[in-house]
Design an enzyme around this catalytic site. Structure first.
Site, PDB file in Angstrom:
ATOM      1  N   GLU A  22       0.873  -1.167   0.000  1.00  0.00           N
ATOM      2  CA  GLU A  22       0.000   0.000   0.000  1.00  0.00           C
ATOM      3  C   GLU A  22       0.916   1.225   0.000  1.00  0.00           C
ATOM      4  O   GLU A  22       1.802   1.329   0.855  1.00  0.00           O
ATOM      5  CB  GLU A  22      -0.877  -0.001   1.260  1.00  0.00           C
ATOM      6  CG  GLU A  22      -1.862   1.141   1.208  1.00  0.00           C
ATOM      7  CD  GLU A  22      -2.802   1.193   2.404  1.00  0.00           C
ATOM      8  OE1 GLU A  22      -2.758   0.297   3.263  1.00  0.00           O
ATOM      9  OE2 GLU A  22      -3.564   2.168   2.460  1.00  0.00           O
ATOM     10  N   ARG A 247       5.471 -12.755   9.678  1.00  0.00           N
ATOM     11  CA  ARG A 247       6.139 -11.485   9.415  1.00  0.00           C
ATOM     12  C   ARG A 247       7.561 -11.526   9.945  1.00  0.00           C
ATOM     13  O   ARG A 247       7.852 -12.213  10.922  1.00  0.00           O
ATOM     14  CB  ARG A 247       5.462 -10.345  10.181  1.00  0.00           C
ATOM     15  CG  ARG A 247       4.060 -10.069   9.890  1.00  0.00           C
ATOM     16  CD  ARG A 247       3.564  -8.962  10.804  1.00  0.00           C
ATOM     17  NE  ARG A 247       3.881  -7.657  10.286  1.00  0.00           N
ATOM     18  CZ  ARG A 247       3.157  -7.050   9.357  1.00  0.00           C
ATOM     19  NH1 ARG A 247       2.086  -7.621   8.843  1.00  0.00           N
ATOM     20  NH2 ARG A 247       3.496  -5.851   8.930  1.00  0.00           N
ATOM     21  N   LYS A 257       3.927   1.112   9.462  1.00  0.00           N
ATOM     22  CA  LYS A 257       4.100   2.357   8.712  1.00  0.00           C
ATOM     23  C   LYS A 257       3.434   3.538   9.406  1.00  0.00           C
ATOM     24  O   LYS A 257       3.898   4.669   9.304  1.00  0.00           O
ATOM     25  CB  LYS A 257       3.557   2.181   7.287  1.00  0.00           C
ATOM     26  CG  LYS A 257       4.547   1.423   6.411  1.00  0.00           C
ATOM     27  CD  LYS A 257       4.047   1.291   4.997  1.00  0.00           C
ATOM     28  CE  LYS A 257       3.006   0.199   4.921  1.00  0.00           C
ATOM     29  NZ  LYS A 257       2.445   0.044   3.584  1.00  0.00           N
TER      30      LYS A 257
HETATM   31  P1  ATP Z   1       1.609  -1.668   7.817  1.00  0.00           P
HETATM   32  O1  ATP Z   1       0.650  -2.304   8.773  1.00  0.00           O
HETATM   33  O2  ATP Z   1       2.862  -1.151   8.445  1.00  0.00           O
HETATM   34  O3  ATP Z   1       1.006  -0.700   6.881  1.00  0.00           O
HETATM   35  P2  ATP Z   1       1.373  -3.671   5.854  1.00  0.00           P
HETATM   36  O4  ATP Z   1       1.679  -5.100   6.001  1.00  0.00           O
HETATM   37  O5  ATP Z   1      -0.058  -3.283   5.814  1.00  0.00           O
HETATM   38  O6  ATP Z   1       2.155  -2.889   6.960  1.00  0.00           O
HETATM   39  P3  ATP Z   1       1.719  -3.291   3.075  1.00  0.00           P
HETATM   40  O7  ATP Z   1       2.246  -2.140   2.312  1.00  0.00           O
HETATM   41  O8  ATP Z   1       0.282  -3.596   2.929  1.00  0.00           O
HETATM   42  O9  ATP Z   1       2.087  -3.050   4.593  1.00  0.00           O
HETATM   43  O10 ATP Z   1       2.603  -4.568   2.805  1.00  0.00           O
HETATM   44  C1  ATP Z   1       2.911  -5.028   1.524  1.00  0.00           C
HETATM   45  C2  ATP Z   1       3.338  -6.453   1.607  1.00  0.00           C
HETATM   46  O11 ATP Z   1       4.472  -6.569   2.450  1.00  0.00           O
HETATM   47  C3  ATP Z   1       2.255  -7.323   2.207  1.00  0.00           C
HETATM   48  O12 ATP Z   1       2.176  -8.507   1.454  1.00  0.00           O
HETATM   49  C4  ATP Z   1       2.727  -7.587   3.600  1.00  0.00           C
HETATM   50  O13 ATP Z   1       2.278  -8.796   4.061  1.00  0.00           O
HETATM   51  C5  ATP Z   1       4.246  -7.542   3.438  1.00  0.00           C
HETATM   52  N1  ATP Z   1       4.884  -7.144   4.692  1.00  0.00           N
HETATM   53  C6  ATP Z   1       4.740  -5.990   5.362  1.00  0.00           C
HETATM   54  N2  ATP Z   1       5.433  -6.002   6.511  1.00  0.00           N
HETATM   55  C7  ATP Z   1       6.052  -7.204   6.576  1.00  0.00           C
HETATM   56  C8  ATP Z   1       6.923  -7.847   7.522  1.00  0.00           C
HETATM   57  N3  ATP Z   1       7.299  -7.241   8.642  1.00  0.00           N
HETATM   58  N4  ATP Z   1       7.352  -9.092   7.243  1.00  0.00           N
HETATM   59  C9  ATP Z   1       6.995  -9.715   6.109  1.00  0.00           C
HETATM   60  N5  ATP Z   1       6.180  -9.179   5.188  1.00  0.00           N
HETATM   61  C10 ATP Z   1       5.706  -7.936   5.402  1.00  0.00           C
HETATM   62 MG    MG Z   2      -1.535  -2.834   4.583  1.00  0.00          MG
END
Ligand code: ATP
Ligand code: MG
Length: 547
Positions: A22, A247, A257
């Site tokens: 995102e 994760r 984020k």
């Molecule tokens: P946030 O909650 O910080 O916004 P998010 O997981 O919603 O994090 P996205 O931009 O939606 O962030 O993530 C894009 C991809 O990266 C998704 O497939 C997510 O599962 C993966 N991802 C994000 N953080 C991690 C992590 N700490 N370990 C492994 N994969 C991750």
């Molecule tokens: Mg997200």
């Protein structure tokens, strides 16, 4: 799992994965785990991997984050097969919405979102049906069309899947699919006033792209049921399948984020690329290489067991990589002047100094000037030195790296008793650091020639938080209360050998015996050198002292 699917041609098409960020923040090392996994699987099985921005939330997204993902993925060496945007599927998603309504698989609910939440029931009790659940196809269809046309204010209606309000999986209790939001979208402008929820947009975006393996993190485990339901009800044959993995969690580090954005917005760090940030941009500015980052996330492995990784594991990966690639130079962090009383005044020698030790398969050397006045590290001298202090002390002899053996003869102090200068003698027979008579010295220290050294600012970075799990601050406490006040210590007046003068900003080094550094890509200038500490070396004396 993927190998087996390839062997059985389970999907009837080549392997296809996607990385779906995102665009509401900069990519971080947690993302890299998902990046390495998705791109790695595509590469391994001759498939493709899309970069798809999951940009369905109009309030938090921005093109600057899209650019950051593209820049950093490219720097990391990943090449996506297609650059796609979930927001480009809004029209298709809307068509699926109408299809679901027509098939009596969705209905327009006119309860508020809080009301809907309240009637979902609990894990142990079923939810209750919405009073609008029995709307006819025509009624729902008409309302859906008017929702799209912008006839209703935010929150007046939502589109819900019609599944089962008593389903044991709470996610399946008529989940929300579309909501009204009169908001400007960074790419779609004002084209839309209805926006899809994750559970609606994500599975269908995957399916539209012909993804085979939809890999996501464990918190979406319960969403797997709606994923399957939706792609089936929308008529996809051999639809993608979701598989969850745990994760990446790193000690003393946050990946949320939302929280990282707060650190940036409220000035706790200098920006998304602050070298203390766990972002790719931060790691790059700090001097970490793409190879080290990738080796690190790959070494963490892929599993379904939630796990935290120690910071030492990360630092080890960074050190291991830099050890084999960067030149060693000499920089004195906290200078103490040494005058060699038996060295001819005005004489300067150019000594040979290799950039790499023998166990590194790289070669190269430079000349370092040597003269009567030198700087050594203040910590490399001790007046009342214990036996195991293998450095300089009154009457003791040490080797100057690439230079000579010197023996400390006098300690010069100011009125307050502070040491301001040392006097020493050098042994001309030990040029290059070898003693002709086989005489042994215990220690070798680094140094720079005082009249030739360049001034440098060193930015010493340390962990950003004081507790291993900054997400787990006490209830009611703010995570910024566990920020490490010493995460950045600026040292001015360090002295570095002149050989680095013409290196471009962004050059990496090992400063012998202290740490790995990179000249700051933005702030370092030829006459005002600035170096960021990437990671320290292990300090053997500190270990002995602490014991
Ligand atoms: P946030 O909650 O910080 O916004 P998010 O997981 O919603 O994090 P996205 O931009 O939606 O962030 O993530 C894009 C991809 O990266 C998704 O497939 C997510 O599962 C993966 N991802 C994000 N953080 C991690 C992590 N700490 N370990 C492994 N994969 C991750
Ligand atoms: Mg997200």
């Amino acid at each position: 799992m993927v190998a087996e699917d390839v062997a059985t041609n389970r999907f009837g098409r080549p392997i296809a994965t996607r990385f779906p960020p995102e665009p509401n923040g900069f990519p971080h090392i947690g993302h890299l785990k998902a990046i390495a996994l998705n791109f790695g699987i595509a590469r391994e099985f001759g498939g493709r991997c899309n970069l798809r921005f999951d940009d369905t939330n109009p309030t938090t997204e921005d093109v600057k984050y899209v650019e950051a993902f593209k820049t950093d993925l490219t720097w990391l060496g990943y090449q996506w097969d297609a650059e796609l945007y979930a927001s480009d599927y809004f029209e298709k998603l809307y068509a699926f919405a109408e299809l679901l309504v027509e098939n009596e698989k969705a209905y327009v609910d006119s309860q508020s979102e809080p009301q809907i939440r309240q009637t979902r029931g609990t894990v142990t009790t079923p939810g209750t049906d919405s009073p609008y659940r029995d709307r006819t196809v025509d009624q729902s269809l008409e309302l859906l069309r008017r929702m799209r046309a912008g006839e209703f204010p935010d929150g007046a209606h939502v589109l819900r899947a019609k599944i089962d309000m008593a389903h044991p999986n709470m996610v399946m209790r008529d989940p929300l699919l579309l909501r009204i939001r009169h908001k400007h979208h960074y790419r779609q402008g004002d084209n839309w006033c209805i926006y899809p929820f994750y559970d609606f947009a994500h599975p269908l975006s995957d399916a539209i792209e012909g993804i085979t393996h939809s890999l996501c993190t464990l918190e979406f485990k319960d969403n797997n049921d709606i994923y399957k339901w939706l792609v089936r009800e929308c008529g996809f044959v051999h639809p993608p399948e979701q598989t969850e993995f745990s994760r990446l969690e790193l000690d003393y580090t946050l990946f949320s984020k939302r929280k990282l954005l707060r650190l940036v917005n409220e000035g706790f760090v200098a920006g998304w690329d602050d070298p203390r940030m766990p972002t790719i941009a931060g790691a790059r500015r700090r001097g970490v290489t793409p190879e080290a980052l990738i080796a690190f996330v790959e070494s963490a492995g892929v599993s379904r067991k939630p796990q935290r990784t120690e910071l030492a594991t990360y630092e080890h990966a960074v050190r291991d990589d830099l050890n084999m690639r960067v030149p060693r130079v000499m920089c004195v962090t906290n200078p103490l002047k040494v005058v060699l009383t038996n060295y001819p005044e005005g004489q300067v020698e150019e000594l040979d100094a290799s950039y790499y030790p023998h166990d590194v398969p790289k070669t190269g050397s430079r000349k370092v000037p040597f003269s009567r006045e030198l700087y050594i590290e203040r910590d490399d001298f001790m007046e009342d030195a214990p036996k195991k202090f293998f450095r300089l002390a009154p009457g003791r002899e040490v080797r100057l790296r690439y230079g000579y053996f010197i023996t400390c003869t006098d300690v010069v102090k100011d009125a307050k008793g502070e040491i301001v200068e040392l006097r020493a003698t050098y042994d001309p027979a030990t040029r290059g650091g070898d003693s002709p008579d086989g005489r042994k010295v215990q220690g070798t220290i680094h140094w720079v020639s005082a009249p030739h050294a360049l001034d440098a600012e060193l930015r010493l970075y340390d962990k950003l938080f004081t507790i291993p799990d900054p997400d787990a601050v006490e209830e009611g406490e703010d995570f910024v209360s566990v920020l490490n006040p010493e995460s950045l210590v600026v040292v001015k007046g360090a002295k570095i050998e002149p050989s680095v003068a013409n290196d471009p900003a962004g050059t990496r080094y090992q400063f012998e015996r202290t740490a790995y550094f990179i000249s700051d890509a933005i702030d370092s200038k030829p006459r005002a050198l600035v170096f960021n500490r990437t990671v320290t070396l292990r300090d053997s004396w500190a270990k002995i002292k602490n014991k």
